[in-house]
Design an enzyme around this catalytic site. Structure first.
Site, PDB file in Angstrom:
ATOM      1  N   SER A  66      26.373  43.815  46.222  1.00  0.00           N
ATOM      2  CA  SER A  66      27.377  43.207  45.341  1.00  0.00           C
ATOM      3  C   SER A  66      27.756  44.223  44.282  1.00  0.00           C
ATOM      4  O   SER A  66      26.966  45.124  43.952  1.00  0.00           O
ATOM      5  CB  SER A  66      26.792  41.964  44.671  1.00  0.00           C
ATOM      6  OG  SER A  66      27.635  41.514  43.637  1.00  0.00           O
ATOM      7  N   TYR A 103      19.547  37.576  40.721  1.00  0.00           N
ATOM      8  CA  TYR A 103      20.541  38.042  41.691  1.00  0.00           C
ATOM      9  C   TYR A 103      20.889  39.532  41.525  1.00  0.00           C
ATOM     10  O   TYR A 103      20.956  40.258  42.509  1.00  0.00           O
ATOM     11  CB  TYR A 103      21.792  37.185  41.538  1.00  0.00           C
ATOM     12  CG  TYR A 103      22.884  37.439  42.542  1.00  0.00           C
ATOM     13  CD1 TYR A 103      22.784  36.965  43.839  1.00  0.00           C
ATOM     14  CD2 TYR A 103      24.029  38.138  42.184  1.00  0.00           C
ATOM     15  CE1 TYR A 103      23.791  37.185  44.762  1.00  0.00           C
ATOM     16  CE2 TYR A 103      25.042  38.368  43.099  1.00  0.00           C
ATOM     17  CZ  TYR A 103      24.929  37.887  44.381  1.00  0.00           C
ATOM     18  OH  TYR A 103      25.927  38.112  45.298  1.00  0.00           O
TER      19      TYR A 103
END
Ligand SMILES: NC(=O)c1ccc[n+]([C@@H]2O[C@H](COP(=O)([O-])OP(=O)(O)OC[C@H]3O[C@@H](n4cnc5c(N)ncnc54)[C@H](OP(=O)(O)O)[C@@H]3O)[C@@H](O)[C@H]2O)c1
Length: 263
Positions: free
Chosen positions: A142, A155
């Site tokens: 990401s 995350y």
């Protein structure tokens, strides 16, 4: 000479980026093995891909937070005589609760899904790829892996691991004909922010920050085929990464504390 027929294993193929990868790979003539928990969604997609592209589609409905799942998927692929040539480690989510307020069982499940299962699937398909001297692995990282850390979020750390791990694997495996790419999307239209419980906050973000999954997948596919170890899809995401990465850690920390849109 036409390319030999290849098999792609895609995790998280029931929605968003994973379903888009499945469509893209099938359109490029790959047989596909689709994995996620929602069997009905996978069966529907498999029927569409068989009808539209005439490729072979197998469905394996399973929960990747179960430590037994990665081995079971690879056993299934072997029994179906579908040796995995392309692996897309895509299944993932982000919880919206802070680390200290999240029960350990949920933290462990996030780690199992995005760290251990991702790593185990790669480890289990690499021997066959080495033998055939050809393989392609896309690991969904990401832009968050390069952005300032989000307060209390596991995350960003997980996606930073996926980014580093992918680059290390690519260095090791290139001589064997295997390319590994960390695909690092920014905000992408999918079910991700619904699952996170952050739809309202996500919808308030400016449109120019968002990409369609088709654009993310096209760039990711081209990157792994071309042997690029890191792919940041889209001009805005590339510019964001180039701006943030050189900033001192202290400034990144302050930005992370003050700019999190999902706080
Ligand atoms: N969307 C974004 O803005 C964005 C940005 C950067 C990176 N990413 C990354 O891109 C990847 C795909 O996300 P997306 O945006 O496409 O989200 P999505 O639309 O919510 O899709 C997530 C997929 O993961 C599967 N999944 C979740 N938990 C699972 C489990 N325990 N076992 C098996 N499959 C599971 C879901 O299927 P089931 O629910 O059917 O199991 C679904 O197919 C993720 O790794 C995410 O971190 C997304």
């Amino acid at each position: 000479m036409t390319d030999p027929r290849r098999t792609a294993l895609i995790t998280g193929a029931s929605a968003g980026i994973g379903a888009t990868f499945a469509r893209h790979l099938a359109a490029h003539g790959h047989d596909v093995l689709l994995v996620a928990r929602r069997a009905d969604r996978l069966e529907e997609l498999a029927a569409e891909l068989r009808r539209t592209h005439g490729v072979r589609c197998e469905v394996f409905a399973a929960d990747l937070t179960d430590p037994a799942t990665p081995a079971a998927i690879i056993d299934h692929a072997a029994r179906a005589e579908m040796p995995v040539d392309v692996l897309v480690n895509n299944a993932g989510l982000s919880s919206s609760t802070k680390f200290s307020q999240t029960p350990w069982e949920s933290v462990a499940a996030e780690l199992q899904l995005m760290v251990t299962a991702t790593t185990e699937l790669a480890h289990r398909v690499i021997p066959g790829m080495k033998q055939r001297r050809w393989g392609r692995i896309v690991n969904l990282s990401s832009l968050a892996a390069m952005a300032p850390p989000g307060e209390g979020l596991l995350y960003t750390g997980i996606k930073a691991y996926v980014l580093q791990m992918s680059q290390s694997l690519d260095m090791e495996l290139k001589p064997h004909g295997i390319h590994v790419t960390a695909l690092c999307p920014g905000f992408t239209h999918s079910e991700f922010h619904d699952v996170m419980g952050a739809r309202e906050a996500a919808d308030r973000l400016p449109g120019l920050l968002w990409q369609e999954p088709q654009d993310v997948v096209r760039e990711g596919y081209e990157a792994v085929m071309a042997g690029k170890p890191v792919c940041i899809p889209g001009k805005v995401n590339k510019l964001t990464a180039a701006t943030i990465r050189p900033l001192p850690q202290r400034l990144q920390y302050v930005l992370g504390r003050n700019l999190n849109p999902f706080k």
